[in-house]
Design a protein around this motif. Structure first.
Motif, PDB file in Angstrom:
ATOM      1  N   ASN A  23       0.825  -1.206   0.000  1.00 49.03           N
ATOM      2  CA  ASN A  23       0.000   0.000   0.000  1.00 49.03           C
ATOM      3  C   ASN A  23       0.862   1.260   0.000  1.00 49.03           C
ATOM      4  OD1 ASN A  23      -2.326  -1.530   0.021  1.00 49.03           O
ATOM      5  ND2 ASN A  23      -2.616  -1.385   2.236  1.00 49.03           N
ATOM      6  N   SER A  27       1.041   4.058  -2.987  1.00 40.38           N
ATOM      7  CA  SER A  27       0.764   5.472  -2.732  1.00 40.38           C
ATOM      8  C   SER A  27       1.744   6.382  -3.469  1.00 40.38           C
ATOM      9  CB  SER A  27       0.820   5.765  -1.226  1.00 40.38           C
ATOM     10  OG  SER A  27       2.164   5.765  -0.769  1.00 40.38           O
ATOM     11  N   GLN A 148       2.179   9.664   5.308  1.00 36.83           N
ATOM     12  CA  GLN A 148       1.876   8.265   5.615  1.00 36.83           C
ATOM     13  C   GLN A 148       2.122   7.959   7.092  1.00 36.83           C
ATOM     14  OE1 GLN A 148       0.414   6.097   3.735  1.00 36.83           O
ATOM     15  NE2 GLN A 148       0.452   7.232   1.829  1.00 36.83           N
TER      16      GLN A 148
END
Length: 193
Positions: A23, A27, A148
């Motif tokens: 993930n 991103s 993040q």
């Protein structure tokens, strides 16, 4: 051989952590050399290059240390970087650990000093390495990483029970490291601490 002592993670935990890394890649985060999911673990002591006799010593003494401990639970929570966001080198998942993990690591540290392995210069900070920051990690990556890290504290939580420690061999290849389990030492069967 290169070796280390660690807490081995079950396949489902490795898979979930691998998904987290995927993930982050999706991103747009670049400039990170990601740890292969099957290699994700919690290092208690990196031994470096050791002799065969040292493996025999550990095979004999590590079970005695392990039997002094009962199973305990680790909570994996959030993301962070070492040494800091300005110059990140390691991207990790945080570990919220009970006192027995620190006691276990201290006992392993004392045992490996008997082999001539020098003690760590820094205090033990339990973490799970997801990736290592590379030279091509740029300002855009740094800004994305900061976003993040802030988001991870609210979306990422995982727990696992620990009931053994393991000795691994580490072989380095151009495609990355390959870890081989040499043996594991089980904790006692008493109730969780």
């Amino acid at each position: 051989m290169r070796a280390f002592i660690a807490i081995e993670f079950p396949k489902d935990i490795q898979h979930q952590l691998g998904n987290l890394a995927q993930n982050l890649r999706s991103s747009g985060l670049r400039g990170v050399r990601w740890v292969a999911p099957e290699n994700i673990h919690l290092t208690l002591k990196f031994l470096g290059d050791i002799k065969t006799e040292s493996v025999q010593f550990l095979t004999h003494h590590l079970p005695t240390i392990a039997k002094a401990y009962s199973p305990f639970t680790l909570h994996l929570h959030g993301l962070g970087v070492f040494p800091g966001l300005r110059h990140p080198r390691v991207l990790w998942v945080g570990v919220v650990a009970p006192t027995p993990l620190f006691d276990l690591q201290r006992d392993i540290e004392a045992l490996t000093q008997r082999l001539g392995v020098p003690p760590e210069n820094r205090p033990f900070t339990p973490h799970v390495t997801l990736g290592r920051i590379q030279a091509d990690f740029g300002p855009q990556d740094q800004a994305l990483l900061e976003t993040q890290l802030q988001a991870s504290t609210s979306i990422f939580h995982m727990s696992l029970q620990v009931n053994q420690v393991a000795l691994f061999r580490s072989d380095l290849f151009p495609t990355g490291a390959r870890y081989t389990l040499l043996f594991h030492a089980d904790f006692s069967e008493r109730d969780e601490k």
